[in-house]
Design a protein around this motif. Sequence first.
Motif, short mmCIF file in Angstrom:
data_model
loop_
_atom_site.label_atom_id
_atom_site.label_comp_id
_atom_site.label_asym_id
_atom_site.label_seq_id
_atom_site.Cartn_x
_atom_site.Cartn_y
_atom_site.Cartn_z
N MET A 1 77.60 91.52 63.57
CA MET A 1 77.93 90.04 62.89
C MET A 1 79.29 89.47 63.55
O MET A 1 79.65 90.56 63.30
CB MET A 1 77.59 90.80 61.36
N LEU A 2 79.29 88.59 63.17
CA LEU A 2 80.69 87.94 62.94
C LEU A 2 81.35 88.00 62.28
O LEU A 2 81.01 87.37 61.21
CB LEU A 2 80.31 86.43 64.35
N LYS A 3 82.70 88.28 62.46
CA LYS A 3 83.92 88.24 61.69
C LYS A 3 84.36 86.86 61.44
O LYS A 3 85.11 86.13 61.64
CB LYS A 3 84.82 89.25 61.93
N LEU A 4 84.00 86.67 59.76
CA LEU A 4 85.12 85.21 60.16
C LEU A 4 86.43 85.36 59.79
O LEU A 4 87.12 86.20 58.84
CB LEU A 4 85.05 84.59 58.56
N GLN A 5 87.19 84.39 59.86
CA GLN A 5 88.09 84.37 59.66
C GLN A 5 88.51 82.78 58.93
O GLN A 5 88.02 81.95 59.02
CB GLN A 5 89.10 83.50 61.16
N ILE A 6 89.69 83.04 58.29
CA ILE A 6 89.97 82.11 56.96
C ILE A 6 91.38 81.22 57.24
O ILE A 6 91.52 82.37 57.39
CB ILE A 6 89.20 82.73 55.75
N TYR A 7 91.18 80.39 56.06
CA TYR A 7 92.87 79.73 56.37
C TYR A 7 93.10 78.80 55.50
O TYR A 7 92.41 79.02 54.67
CB TYR A 7 92.95 78.63 58.01
N PHE A 8 94.38 77.92 55.16
CA PHE A 8 94.39 77.43 53.82
C PHE A 8 94.57 75.65 54.71
O PHE A 8 94.26 75.92 56.13
CB PHE A 8 95.82 77.52 53.52
N SER A 9 94.08 75.25 53.64
CA SER A 9 93.97 73.62 54.53
C SER A 9 94.00 73.04 53.36
O SER A 9 93.60 73.23 52.16
CB SER A 9 92.34 73.27 54.69
N PRO A 10 95.85 72.61 53.18
CA PRO A 10 96.15 71.53 51.84
C PRO A 10 95.19 70.60 51.32
O PRO A 10 94.59 69.93 52.05
CB PRO A 10 96.86 71.59 52.48
N GLU A 11 94.75 70.54 50.25
CA GLU A 11 94.27 69.55 49.89
C GLU A 11 95.62 68.79 48.74
O GLU A 11 94.52 67.15 49.06
CB GLU A 11 93.48 70.44 48.87
N PHE A 12 96.40 69.08 47.74
CA PHE A 12 97.28 67.89 47.15
C PHE A 12 98.32 68.80 47.02
O PHE A 12 98.53 70.06 47.00
CB PHE A 12 95.73 68.04 45.90
N LEU A 13 99.27 68.03 47.91
CA LEU A 13 100.51 68.70 47.39
C LEU A 13 101.30 68.31 46.59
O LEU A 13 101.84 67.34 47.21
CB LEU A 13 101.26 69.56 48.82
N LYS A 14 102.35 68.63 46.09
CA LYS A 14 103.38 67.95 45.03
C LYS A 14 104.56 69.52 44.58
O LYS A 14 103.83 69.88 45.28
CB LYS A 14 102.76 67.14 43.32
N ASP A 15 105.79 68.86 44.54
CA ASP A 15 106.43 69.80 43.72
C ASP A 15 106.05 70.62 42.32
O ASP A 15 106.49 72.04 42.66
CB ASP A 15 108.21 68.93 43.49
N ASP A 16 105.26 70.67 41.75
CA ASP A 16 105.37 71.42 41.21
C ASP A 16 103.82 71.53 41.33
O ASP A 16 103.10 72.12 39.66
CB ASP A 16 105.61 70.67 39.62
N ALA A 17 103.14 71.93 41.69
CA ALA A 17 101.95 71.93 42.03
C ALA A 17 100.56 71.51 43.28
O ALA A 17 101.05 70.59 44.31
CB ALA A 17 100.70 71.10 41.13
N GLN A 18 99.64 73.04 44.27
CA GLN A 18 99.03 72.77 45.53
C GLN A 18 97.86 73.09 44.87
O GLN A 18 97.26 73.98 44.28
CB GLN A 18 100.08 73.52 46.07
N VAL A 19 97.00 72.78 45.22
CA VAL A 19 95.95 72.94 46.38
C VAL A 19 95.23 73.04 47.01
O VAL A 19 95.27 72.19 48.00
CB VAL A 19 94.50 71.86 45.47
N LEU A 20 95.60 74.20 47.63
CA LEU A 20 95.23 74.63 48.72
C LEU A 20 93.43 74.63 49.17
O LEU A 20 93.02 75.48 47.93
CB LEU A 20 95.87 76.01 49.53
N ASN A 21 92.83 74.42 49.84
CA ASN A 21 91.35 75.26 50.09
C ASN A 21 91.04 75.81 51.24
O ASN A 21 91.92 76.32 52.10
CB ASN A 21 90.34 73.84 51.18
N ILE A 22 90.22 76.96 50.75
CA ILE A 22 90.37 78.04 52.25
C ILE A 22 88.90 77.98 52.90
O ILE A 22 87.81 77.58 51.91
CB ILE A 22 90.00 78.83 51.19
N VAL A 23 88.79 77.87 54.33
CA VAL A 23 88.19 77.04 55.18
C VAL A 23 87.74 78.60 55.54
O VAL A 23 89.10 79.11 56.55
CB VAL A 23 88.42 76.24 55.40
N THR A 24 87.49 78.74 56.23
CA THR A 24 86.73 79.55 57.78
C THR A 24 87.02 78.82 59.30
O THR A 24 87.15 77.84 59.29
CB THR A 24 85.08 79.52 57.76
N ASP A 25 86.55 79.21 59.80
CA ASP A 25 87.15 79.04 61.34
C ASP A 25 86.20 77.68 62.01
O ASP A 25 86.59 77.61 63.03
CB ASP A 25 86.88 79.48 62.25
N HIS A 26 85.63 77.38 61.28
CA HIS A 26 84.39 76.11 61.47
C HIS A 26 84.13 75.70 60.02
O HIS A 26 83.74 74.40 60.24
CB HIS A 26 82.73 77.13 61.65
#
Length: 97
Positions: A1-26
């Motif tokens: 079984m292959l090991k998945l790598q995960i990363y942050f992918s910015p979705e929404f960025l402001k000074d007082d709020a952030q939403v980061l998607n967590i995505v696989t290498d695919h």
Amino acid sequence: MLKLQIYFSPEFLKDDAQVLNIVTDHNKAVGYLAFLLEENKKKMYVYGSLEEEGVSEDFKDLVKPYLQGLMKIKPELEVYTYLSIGGKKVEMEMEKE
């Protein structure tokens, strides 16, 4: 079984709020991390959810240094977190320097 790598992918960025998607290498979304900052009350709220239990340690390894970095920038903040993996709450030890 292959090991998945995960990363942050910015979705929404402001000074007082952030939403980061967590995505696989695919580029498949497997979760999110959200930060809300209430500057006048000196509080930061962090919410995150990951659906893939198989990458739980990678999730912790990704989130912890990010949170610690935010805490270094604004050390006066009180940080409240709620993180879950596969619907189960996850506890993480955070050290304030």
